[in-house]
Every structure is written in C-alpha cells, then in structure tokens.
Design a protein around this motif. Structure first.
Motif, mmCIF file in Angstrom:
data_model
loop_
_atom_site.group_PDB
_atom_site.id
_atom_site.type_symbol
_atom_site.label_atom_id
_atom_site.label_comp_id
_atom_site.label_asym_id
_atom_site.label_seq_id
_atom_site.Cartn_x
_atom_site.Cartn_y
_atom_site.Cartn_z
ATOM 1 N N LYS A 55 0.837 -1.199 0.000
ATOM 2 C CA LYS A 55 0.000 0.000 0.000
ATOM 3 C C LYS A 55 0.873 1.250 0.000
ATOM 4 C CE LYS A 55 -4.328 -1.639 0.776
ATOM 5 N NZ LYS A 55 -5.558 -1.264 0.036
ATOM 6 N N LEU A 56 0.475 2.227 -0.805
ATOM 7 C CA LEU A 56 1.127 3.534 -0.821
ATOM 8 C C LEU A 56 0.035 4.577 -1.013
ATOM 9 C CD1 LEU A 56 3.854 5.024 -0.742
ATOM 10 C CD2 LEU A 56 3.982 4.791 -3.225
ATOM 11 N N ASN A 150 -0.764 18.054 -12.824
ATOM 12 C CA ASN A 150 -1.241 18.785 -11.642
ATOM 13 C C ASN A 150 -0.387 18.487 -10.417
ATOM 14 O OD1 ASN A 150 -3.346 19.935 -13.083
ATOM 15 N ND2 ASN A 150 -4.816 18.324 -12.547
ATOM 16 N N SER A 151 -0.013 17.223 -10.252
ATOM 17 C CA SER A 151 0.814 16.845 -9.105
ATOM 18 C C SER A 151 2.195 17.464 -9.192
ATOM 19 C CB SER A 151 0.922 15.320 -9.022
ATOM 20 O OG SER A 151 -0.335 14.742 -8.766
ATOM 21 N N ALA A 152 2.780 17.440 -10.386
ATOM 22 C CA ALA A 152 4.115 18.021 -10.575
ATOM 23 C C ALA A 152 4.102 19.517 -10.283
ATOM 24 C CB ALA A 152 4.600 17.748 -11.991
ATOM 25 N N GLU A 153 3.038 20.185 -10.691
ATOM 26 C CA GLU A 153 2.938 21.625 -10.438
ATOM 27 C C GLU A 153 2.797 21.913 -8.944
ATOM 28 O OE1 GLU A 153 -0.282 22.854 -12.934
ATOM 29 O OE2 GLU A 153 0.966 22.938 -14.740
ATOM 30 N N LYS A 154 2.100 21.034 -8.223
ATOM 31 C CA LYS A 154 1.978 21.206 -6.777
ATOM 32 C C LYS A 154 3.322 21.009 -6.084
ATOM 33 C CE LYS A 154 -2.904 19.952 -6.263
ATOM 34 N NZ LYS A 154 -3.868 18.961 -5.724
ATOM 35 N N LEU A 246 -0.833 9.627 -6.391
ATOM 36 C CA LEU A 246 -1.607 8.575 -5.742
ATOM 37 C C LEU A 246 -2.666 9.154 -4.798
ATOM 38 C CD1 LEU A 246 1.217 6.016 -4.943
ATOM 39 C CD2 LEU A 246 -0.495 5.851 -6.754
ATOM 40 N N SER A 247 -2.349 10.257 -4.165
ATOM 41 C CA SER A 247 -3.311 10.879 -3.252
ATOM 42 C C SER A 247 -4.517 11.430 -3.989
ATOM 43 C CB SER A 247 -2.632 11.996 -2.454
ATOM 44 O OG SER A 247 -2.335 13.108 -3.284
ATOM 45 N N GLN A 248 -4.394 11.624 -5.310
ATOM 46 C CA GLN A 248 -5.492 12.172 -6.121
ATOM 47 C C GLN A 248 -6.248 11.079 -6.887
ATOM 48 O OE1 GLN A 248 -4.604 15.718 -8.504
ATOM 49 N NE2 GLN A 248 -2.588 15.814 -7.540
ATOM 50 N N MET A 249 -5.782 9.853 -6.822
ATOM 51 C CA MET A 249 -6.352 8.804 -7.639
ATOM 52 C C MET A 249 -7.337 7.919 -6.843
ATOM 53 S SD MET A 249 -2.844 7.846 -9.722
ATOM 54 C CE MET A 249 -3.538 6.487 -10.669
#
Length: 249
Positions: A55-56, A150-154, A246-249
C-alpha cells in the motif's frame, strides 16, 4: 453447493478487478522514497527483478526497479501485467533535457513516447516506427497525464513542468548533434532509456500509462558531469510527484 460456488466466483471476480498500480523506476535511486513510505509490503523476485507489493497512499501498488534499458523495462512491465493484475502504470525517474526551455530538475510528463533508435527506414518506414506504434509513437493516457501534470505543479511549481514527447533508446545521449536530431526528427523534449518500451507494452495490453521524467542533465557534452551532481535530486522530485498523484487517484 451451487450457491457457494457462485459466491466464490463473484468474490474472485471482484478481487481481480481491484485497482493495482505499477510504479516503475529503472534504478534504486528512483524508487527508494516510494519504498520507504509503503505499508504491508510483500516482496517477490521474478526473473531477477524484485517486486514490492503493498500500500502507498492507501492505494494497492506494485513497485519495482526494472533495470536500465528497453529490454529490462519491457520484460519487467510484462511480468507486472501478467502476475499482479495491474491496471495502471506510472514510470518515474530521470532523463536528459533536449528542449532548450528545460532546466535541470524541470519535469516532463509524457504525452507520447518514441523509440528513437528503432530504424527500419531502409524499407520506407519512419524512424522509430516500431510495429504496434501509431505514427512511430506510443501514447500516454490523458487522465494520467492531467493528474501527473497537476501533481508536478503542486510539488515543483507551474514554471518547472512541461508535457511533451519523450524519446527512448539504449544509449546515454551526451552530444549536441544527437540532441538536435532527436528534437527535429521526433519533437522530443527529453531522452532516456526505458519509457517507450514500457509504453509499448502498456499500449499492447491496453493499459493506461504515463512516464514522468525529472531532468538530471542537459543531454549534451556536459551530460555526464551534470548527471552525477543532480541525479538524486531529480529522482527524488519525480518520486514525490508520484506520491502526490496517488493521493489524487
């Protein structure tokens, strides 16, 4: 008895449909942060590749080091597809910058990938036109592209994130002439040694894929010097982007 058999069949079917995401890096440095944050790890070795299932960010994942180069990448990705019920693939790691807009530690998210060293042009084909590719390129998944961007920009800020074609070949590119050729022939933004092979396998399995590459060097005469200085920083940035994804999926 028939009801029990039907129940077991439905349960097995439901389990097989559970999301499991393959997260791949070519080197230890590209997956070390991911492994350090995983939970419930089960470790297996297949064909000299160690697969870490667990799990991650509360997602079912299998994380592994493919090894460097297209054969290693394709082989290990195929094992993941066949053995771990993977339905999404993320490749994380470093690359050499081609486009002049890129600086070291900037990130390129793949929209397309091409095997730049595949050459059957003597038969009238385009360079990079591997059987199974479309117009010599393999496509990344649009939804995964958006999540990765989006994740990379964050993680890094909008001014350090680009979406573009990534070129793959069994070579470490370190001269300006080759860089110019890759940009003019393929419109490549970055060059590395695994991504298009992973995308090739993913496209054949009809599985969503995206490749995230953080620039460790300029793929020119200074590449070997820049690479040694920045490879770990770039690899860590790419892994942090995956965790945010992963936090957005």
């Amino acid at each position: 008895m028939k009801k029990l058999t039907l129940l077991l069949t439905l349960l097995t079917s439901t389990l097989s449909l559970a999301d499991r995401i393959a997260i791949i890096g070519a080197m230890d440095s590209e997956i070390k942060i991911l492994l350090s944050q995983m939970k419930n790890i089960e470790q297996e070795e297949k064909a000299s590749v160690v697969f870490y299932k667990g799990k991650l960010e509360n997602k079912d994942v299998v994380v592994f080091k493919s090894g460097i180069g297209k054969v290693n990448a394709a082989m290990s990705t195929t094992i993941a597809m066949e053995e771990y019920d993977v339905n999404k693939i993320i490749f994380t790691g470093v690359a050499g910058a081609i486009n002049n807009n890129l600086n070291i530690t900037d990130v390129v998210v793949s929209d397309y990938l091409v095997q730049h060293d595949y050459d059957t042009t003597v038969f009238g084909t385009k360079k990079g036109a591997v059987p199974g590719s479309v117009d010599a390129k393999f496509s990344a998944d649009k939804n995964l592209i958006n999540i990765a961007k989006n994740s990379a920009e964050k993680v890094l800020g909008k001014d350090k994130v680009y979406v573009g074609t990534i070129a793959t070949g069994d070579q470490f590119i370190a001269d300006k002439k080759t860089v110019q050729a890759l940009e003019s022939e393929f419109g490549a933004w970055a060059v590395e040694m695994e991504g298009a092979a992973v995308a090739h396998v993913a496209n054949l399995y009809k599985t969503p894929v995206v490749v995230i590459r953080s620039m460790s060097d300029k793929a020119d005469g200074s590449a070997h010097m820049n690479y040694n200085d920045f490879v770990n920083i770039a690899a860590d940035n790419s892994a942090k982007i995956v965790i945010n994804m992963l936090s957005q999926m």
